[in-house]
Design an enzyme around this catalytic site. Sequence first.
Site, short mmCIF file in Angstrom:
data_model
loop_
_atom_site.label_atom_id
_atom_site.label_comp_id
_atom_site.label_asym_id
_atom_site.label_seq_id
_atom_site.Cartn_x
_atom_site.Cartn_y
_atom_site.Cartn_z
CB THR A 50 -13.15 -0.08 -22.31
OG1 THR A 50 -13.48 -0.93 -21.21
CG2 THR A 50 -13.83 -0.59 -23.56
CG ASP A 110 -16.16 -15.07 -17.07
OD1 ASP A 110 -15.62 -14.08 -16.53
OD2 ASP A 110 -17.02 -15.77 -16.52
CE1 TYR A 233 -17.04 3.87 -6.98
CE2 TYR A 233 -15.60 3.62 -5.08
CZ TYR A 233 -15.91 3.32 -6.39
OH TYR A 233 -15.13 2.44 -7.09
CE LYS A 242 -13.01 -0.46 -7.17
NZ LYS A 242 -12.33 -1.31 -8.18
P1 NAI Z 1 -14.35 -0.27 -18.05
O1 NAI Z 1 -15.77 -0.69 -18.04
O2 NAI Z 1 -13.93 0.76 -19.03
O3 NAI Z 1 -13.39 -1.56 -18.26
C1 NAI Z 1 -13.69 -2.81 -17.80
C2 NAI Z 1 -12.81 -3.86 -18.48
O4 NAI Z 1 -13.10 -5.13 -17.89
C3 NAI Z 1 -13.06 -4.03 -19.98
O5 NAI Z 1 -11.83 -4.29 -20.64
C4 NAI Z 1 -13.94 -5.29 -20.06
O6 NAI Z 1 -13.83 -6.01 -21.28
C5 NAI Z 1 -13.34 -6.08 -18.92
N1 NAI Z 1 -14.24 -7.11 -18.39
C6 NAI Z 1 -15.43 -6.95 -17.78
N2 NAI Z 1 -15.93 -8.15 -17.40
C7 NAI Z 1 -15.02 -9.08 -17.76
C8 NAI Z 1 -14.94 -10.48 -17.65
N3 NAI Z 1 -15.89 -11.21 -17.05
N4 NAI Z 1 -13.86 -11.11 -18.19
C9 NAI Z 1 -12.87 -10.41 -18.82
N5 NAI Z 1 -12.89 -9.09 -18.93
C10 NAI Z 1 -13.94 -8.43 -18.41
O7 NAI Z 1 -14.04 0.19 -16.56
P2 NAI Z 1 -12.99 1.15 -15.87
O8 NAI Z 1 -13.71 2.34 -15.35
O9 NAI Z 1 -11.77 1.34 -16.67
O10 NAI Z 1 -12.66 0.29 -14.57
C11 NAI Z 1 -11.51 -0.49 -14.43
C12 NAI Z 1 -11.10 -0.50 -12.96
O11 NAI Z 1 -10.75 0.84 -12.58
C13 NAI Z 1 -12.24 -0.93 -12.01
O12 NAI Z 1 -11.71 -1.69 -10.97
C14 NAI Z 1 -12.74 0.40 -11.48
O13 NAI Z 1 -13.37 0.29 -10.24
C15 NAI Z 1 -11.44 1.18 -11.39
N6 NAI Z 1 -11.59 2.63 -11.29
C16 NAI Z 1 -12.41 3.32 -12.12
C17 NAI Z 1 -12.59 4.69 -11.95
C18 NAI Z 1 -13.51 5.48 -12.83
O14 NAI Z 1 -13.90 6.58 -12.42
N7 NAI Z 1 -13.85 5.01 -13.99
C19 NAI Z 1 -11.87 5.44 -10.90
C20 NAI Z 1 -10.94 4.63 -10.17
C21 NAI Z 1 -10.84 3.27 -10.33
#
Ligand code: NAI
Length: 384
Positions: A50, A110, A233, A242
């Site tokens: 995602t 995981d 944040y 972070k």
């Molecule tokens: P998201 O919730 O869409 O994606 C998280 C992903 O991690 C998914 O693929 C999920 O299956 C996987 N995941 C979670 N726990 C897991 C585990 N134990 N084992 C294997 N896979 C696992 O989140 P998003 O927003 O795309 O975040 C991804 C990164 O981007 C994070 O580090 C976040 O801090 C960073 N980020 C997000 C921003 C935002 O505004 N959404 C802005 C800048 C950075």
Amino acid sequence: MIVEPKVREFICTTAHPTGCAENVARQVKYVTEKGTIQGPKKVLVIGASTGYGLASRITAAFGCGADTLGIMFERPANGRRTATPGYYNTKAFEKLAAEKGLYAKSINGDAFSREIKEQTVETIKKDLGQVDLVIYSLAAPRRTTEDGTVYTSALKTTGEAFTEKSLDLKHNTVSEKTVEPANPEELEGTIKVMGGEDWEDWMDTLSAAGVLAENAVTVAYSYIGPKLTYPIYYEGTIGRAKQHLHKTADRMNEKQSAYHAYISVNKALVTQASSAIPVVPLYFAILYRIMKEKGTHEGCIEQIYRLFSQKLFAGQVCTDADGRIRMDDWEMDEDTQKQVEDTWKKVNSDNVRELADIEGYWEDFYHMFGFGFDTVDYTKDVEI
Ligand code: NAI
């Protein structure tokens, strides 16, 4: 069955398989139309199902023609309960990749565990030999370490309690929310879950196993944001995690030269992880309105395509003075932030629909779960 959205504040407990496939297909189409990037050929994406990780996988595959191995933690459907969106997204991605003749395998488990790391190493050895890019895009609520300790992440301040305007997601009104300070255990938990320790563990494991190609690159995603959201944040528990991630990148680069670790500071976007952060959704909605008016708004796929094509694989890697890639450049643009600040002061329940892009917020939210696409017939029975 007929699948309908069941929304509880910042989470939707159902997902639509056809809609999730549409979400993936649109991102694939975007990348395909934008054109080819001379980039990596064998890519491991940790957190691939995602948000930013999925967009990275799509860009690697359809922009660079790369074989991809994706790690995720998603629930399949059981009985009358739909799968999680990441599960459907991954199925849809694998299908489109196979049609293009691209290798696309996924490991559902995981990522923090030794077992999944070893399974990943074995899969790379068997199928790919080595990988030249590792994307670390995990966003998780908790982590169990190898000694069995469970660490939980918290979204709290590290100083005093912080009270700010917040979007009431139930009524689309503006109310005040107080975010409490974290205790030392909560701060430690957040750093353990969202800091750099697991990323470094992954890179040590991959490097020791000899599955990193020469000059391999790893990128972890981060966020900084404006002063307005600092208490919750950047100076809050998540920001401290972070900052740990940023220091980890520096340490990894100092301790070895087999690969280079980068931090990409991305734009604030509605994803499953970010909609759970208090105060931030109102900032998103205001930012969306201003950036859409300016023509600078991007979603995950636009961000990551630009990251790959303009910052990471366009010759010299583009970084700031601290060595970080700034994909938040357009978000942090001076005039954009000035307008956000002015709007923030004025916004209330009466004018929020005018001053903030509430519709855009909810559109992104529903799309994440496969809902709200005008090309999908939601009255039709669907196999879950
Ligand atoms: P998201 O919730 O869409 O994606 C998280 C992903 O991690 C998914 O693929 C999920 O299956 C996987 N995941 C979670 N726990 C897991 C585990 N134990 N084992 C294997 N896979 C696992 O989140 P998003 O927003 O795309 O975040 C991804 C990164 O981007 C994070 O580090 C976040 O801090 C960073 N980020 C997000 C921003 C935002 O505004 N959404 C802005 C800048 C950075």
